[in-house]
Design a protein around this motif. Structure first.
Motif, PDB file in Angstrom:
ATOM      1  N   HIS A 161       0.748  -1.193  -0.034  1.00 19.59           N
ATOM      2  CA  HIS A 161      -0.059  -0.092   0.027  1.00 19.59           C
ATOM      3  C   HIS A 161       0.767   1.239  -0.036  1.00 19.59           C
ATOM      4  N   THR A 162       1.862   1.160  -0.813  1.00 16.59           N
ATOM      5  CA  THR A 162       2.829   2.578  -0.730  1.00 16.59           C
ATOM      6  C   THR A 162       2.541   3.200  -2.112  1.00 16.59           C
ATOM      7  N   GLY A 183       6.524   6.718  -1.818  1.00 20.40           N
ATOM      8  CA  GLY A 183       7.053   5.650  -1.018  1.00 20.40           C
ATOM      9  C   GLY A 183       6.382   5.629   0.353  1.00 20.40           C
ATOM     10  N   ARG A 184       5.557   6.405   0.717  1.00 22.56           N
ATOM     11  CA  ARG A 184       5.092   6.544   1.790  1.00 22.56           C
ATOM     12  C   ARG A 184       3.366   5.658   1.736  1.00 22.56           C
ATOM     13  N   ILE A 185       3.235   4.981   2.956  1.00 26.45           N
ATOM     14  CA  ILE A 185       1.713   4.443   2.945  1.00 26.45           C
ATOM     15  C   ILE A 185       0.761   5.156   2.712  1.00 26.45           C
ATOM     16  N   CYS A 186      -0.418   4.845   1.815  1.00 31.00           N
ATOM     17  CA  CYS A 186      -1.196   5.696   1.543  1.00 31.00           C
ATOM     18  C   CYS A 186      -2.131   6.183   2.806  1.00 31.00           C
TER      19      CYS A 186
END
Length: 794
Positions: A161-162, A183-186
């Motif tokens: 979920h990135t 690159g961050r989690i949604c």
């Protein structure tokens, strides 16, 4: 695929089935099918390796050397361009979908191979492959759309979920930079309450128009309407999450919820109807999105698939026995271009395009004959495909082409296109008028047909260089117009490519700068005359100083000679060797002049000094006049050898009155400099402008009546095939904020009336544009500035 020949590769190890396919294809009407057979996948690869250009492959999934979906995957991996029609005995709809995902374009059951259906499937497979290729060409347009839409978008890797991609609208909503998001989690930005228990745990799941909250950089929550779909990205499924700011449309939330519920009810109703209508044969028949009907000789519908029923808002059962033209075309008579009508006349396959206002669609209609055991046509397979999107795209493309053509015609600059053979394939009106021809007379010609040999050779050489490095060109050239007039032009050329990045030709834009160059020459001449006028008073002062002491020396010489000769006349009996002691004579002004021998000796020394002073003054005046003549010479319209050191010395002399009160001039001239091929008058003007600018810069620091002087240092040297002139002052330097603008026309930091802003702009034009050189500036606040001119020797 051509209109008359379809080269087909049949990969089938069942001899009888292979012969069946061959017989069906040979019995077709207008299309000529050229068939090659292969009984194994290896044989198929060998045919493909022999440079056989096939339009279609009919592939059996079960071969001696390959079986199942692996057969499709291997053939697709071996040839990525070839359309594939899969034949199999398996009826499962899921199996058909997997075959399409493996790389096939169409799927057909062996036991359902009918002439019309086989031909339609073959054509559909080829057209679907062509559609896939066109989709590749649209990827760049899709990226542009992604960046331009006002809806926020995240592309999410389902495994972690990135976020792997986003667009400017999303970044603007959350107030973050791209680096802070990728690159961050949604769930750090969307749906924070669902972190760890996200319902989208599989790529087969989607979210349609779901209200969520977006976390902004300041911690506030922004209500959004989110949609999640599945897309393929780099061969892997990803979530495409789009979200719209619904802050301003919150009032419509109730209406949207009711609409969603109604839509779900309608979808559920349709789903139940489809499930009831399914059976073993119809599972394949109804899966086809095209409108398929079996129509008899009397235009009665024998059978119809679910797609037809859906378009007509009824059921397949109710369509049986009704007239096809009454339902499909809402007409009481048969259309003249009806393909079923044409098929009944000659028993061949027919095709036609029709626009159906009742369906609000553009349809591609095909009719393929069905024959009984005696070869008599008793019905046709009638297929209607919705090509509305294709027709709309074609219309838009046609509009864009017409717009671009009109735009090019409206451009006042000559524009042309050349193919890879150097022949003109298109041009605008301005280009044809430049050569005094009609557009039709230019097409098919090359540069050698329009220009003299010398100019055409240059055009050819620049074209070859462009084909080699593929970089755009901008260069100055000459063109002989249709009126036999030589034009100075700037040509801007670039290579254009097809969708596969293969070069198709060269596009060129021609800008006539003849008048611009004439005006530039006049400006240089006017600037030089203006400079002469501004320096005239100083030069007059420089000439007046030596003239004054020449005048004083001549007066002294007149008095001296009068006294000497007067003494000689008054003492005729005197002995030259024995002068009378204490003998005297009176000068013109009454002062006594001693006439003793030693007095004559002292007087002769004074006379020689006076004569030397006169000669020195005359030489000084001669040098000033020589420099003035050199500087004011109009020059020539062609390049000539220039002594750069000599030009600098004359410029120093002419400008002396500008700098002598504020600075000393130090020169460091390379005596081995070669002659420079250039334009003397403009170059003299450029050098003079820089020296005067240096003096004025120093005067800004020292002010009026300075107690000390600054320094102007002038240096020349040869660097390879380049002559470098460096003029340095120890003035105030140039502020960094105005440095990029110093060569702009009319830009000046001087007071009104003390500067026009043309000096450095003219220097830049003379050095760069007229001589093909380069000018650089080195400056430091409080320490001074250096202008470095580099000129090619030839």
């Amino acid at each position: 695929m051509g209109e008359s020949v379809l080269k087909t590769l049949v990969v089938e190890d069942d001899y009888q089935f292979k012969e069946l396919i061959t017989d069906i294809l040979k019995q077709t009407g207008k299309l000529n099918y050229q068939i090659q057979h292969a009984t194994t996948l290896k044989e198929a690869f060998e045919l493909l390796d022999n440079n056989e250009a096939f339009d279609l492959a009919i592939l059996d999934l079960h071969l001696p050397d390959s079986s199942g979906l692996e057969t499709v995957q291997r053939l697709r991996a071996y040839n990525k361009e070839l359309p594939i029609l899969v034949l199999t005995g398996q009826r499962e709809e899921r199996f058909a979908q997997r075959a399409l995902e493996a790389g096939a374009q169409e799927f057909l059951l062996k036991e359902e191979v009918l002439p019309g259906l086989l031909l339609r499937s073959m054509r559909y497979a080829v057209e679907r492959k062509h559609t896939e290729e066109r989709l590749k060409e649209s990827e760049q347009r899709q990226k542009a759309i992604l960046d331009s839409v006002q809806v926020g978008i995240f592309v999410i890797d389902p495994e972690g979920h990135t976020i792997v991609e986003t667009n400017p609208a999303a970044l603007a909503m959350i107030g973050k930079t791209r680096e802070e998001v990728i690159g961050r989690i949604c769930h750090e930005f969307v749906c924070p309450i669902l972190e760890g228990k996200c319902p989208l745990d599989k790529t087969s799941k989607t979210v349609d128009r779901s209200e969520r909250e977006l976390i902004c950089s300041d911690g506030s929550l922004l209500p959004i309407l989110k949609t999640v779909a599945t897309i393929n990205l780099n061969g892997k499924k990803h979530f495409l999450e789009s979200f719209l700011d619904i802050t301003q449309i919150k009032e419509a939330q109730v209406f949207l919820e009711k609409s969603r519920q109604k839509l779900e009810q309608e979808v559920g109703k349709r789903t139940k109807e489809l499930e009831k209508a399914k059976n073993q044969w119809e599972s394949t028949f109804d899966a086809v999105p095209d409108l398929i009907m079996i129509v008899d000789q009397n235009f009665n519908i024998i059978r119809a698939n679910q797609a037809v029923a859906a378009h007509l808002k009824t059921t397949p059962r109710l369509l049986v026995g009704q007239k096809c033209f009454q339902l499909l075309h809402e007409s009481k008579s048969i259309p003249e271009n009806c393909p079923h009508l044409q098929m009944l006349k000659d028993g061949a396959h027919h095709m036609a395009e029709m626009t159906e206002k009742s369906l609000n669609s553009d349809l591609l209609l095909t009719a393929s004959p069905l024959k009984d055991s005696d070869g008599k046509v008793y019905a046709s397979v009638h297929v209607a495909r919705d090509i509305s999107a294709l027709k709309k795209a074609q219309r838009r493309l046609s509009e864009q082409v017409d717009f671009m053509r009109a735009l090019v015609e409206a451009i006042p600059y000559p524009v042309y296109l050349k193919n890879t053979q150097g022949k003109f394939t298109d041009c605008n009106r301005a280009f044809a008028q430049m050569y005094g021809k009609e557009k039709s007379e230019i097409l098919g010609l090359n540069s050698f047909d329009l220009a003299p040999q010398e100019l055409a050779d240059k055009h050819y050489q620049t074209d070859q260089a462009l084909w080699k490095n593929r970089k755009s060109q901008i260069y100055e050239a000459k063109i002989i117009s249709g009126k036999n007039k030589q034009l100075d032009v700037i040509i801007n050329k670039a290579v254009f490519h097809d969708s596969d990045n293969n070069p198709l030709g060269i596009v060129g834009v021609v800008v006539d700068i003849t008048e611009r160059k004439r005006m530039a020459a006049q400006l240089i001449k006017a600037q030089r005359l203006d400079a002469i006028g501004q320096l005239a008073a100083g030069i007059a002062h420089e000439i007046n100083t030596p003239t004054q002491y020449i005048h004083n020396n001549i007066e002294f010489l007149g008095e001296a000679f009068e006294n000497v000769f007067g003494t000689a006349v008054s003492s005729p009996e005197s002995n030259d060797d024995k002068p009378h002691e204490n003998s005297t004579a009176s000068s013109k002004n009454g002062n006594p002049v001693l006439c003793a021998k030693e007095d004559f000796q002292g007087l002769s020394i004074d006379i020689k000094d006076a004569l030397d002073g006169c000669l020195e003054g005359i030489e000084r005046i001669s040098a000033i006049v020589s420099s003035m003549r050199y500087f004011s010479h109009p020059g020539t319209d062609h390049k000539a050898p220039i002594d750069v050191n000599n030009a600098l010395e004359h410029a120093i002399t002419v400008s002396r009155n500008e700098w002598k009160y504020y600075a000393d001039v130090k020169t460091q001239l390379d005596q081995d400099l070669p002659y420079l091929e250039g334009y003397a008058a403009p170059l003299n003007q450029a050098i003079l402008n820089l020296i005067v600018n240096a003096a004025q810069a120093i005067s800004q620091v020292l002010g009026e009546n300075p107690k000390e002087k600054g320094l102007i240092h002038i240096k020349t040297q040869r660097l390879g095939q380049t002559i470098e002139i460096k003029i340095t002052d120890n003035g105030p330097g140039i502020p960094e904020e105005i440095l990029p603008r110093i060569f702009d026309p009319f830009f000046t930091t001087k007071e009104v009336g003390k500067g026009t802003g043309q000096g450095l702009a003219l220097v830049n034009a003379i050095v760069v544009e007229k001589h093909g050189g380069n000018i650089e500036v080195e400056t430091e606040i409080g320490k001074g500035t250096s202008f470095i001119i580099q000129l090619p020797v030839e």
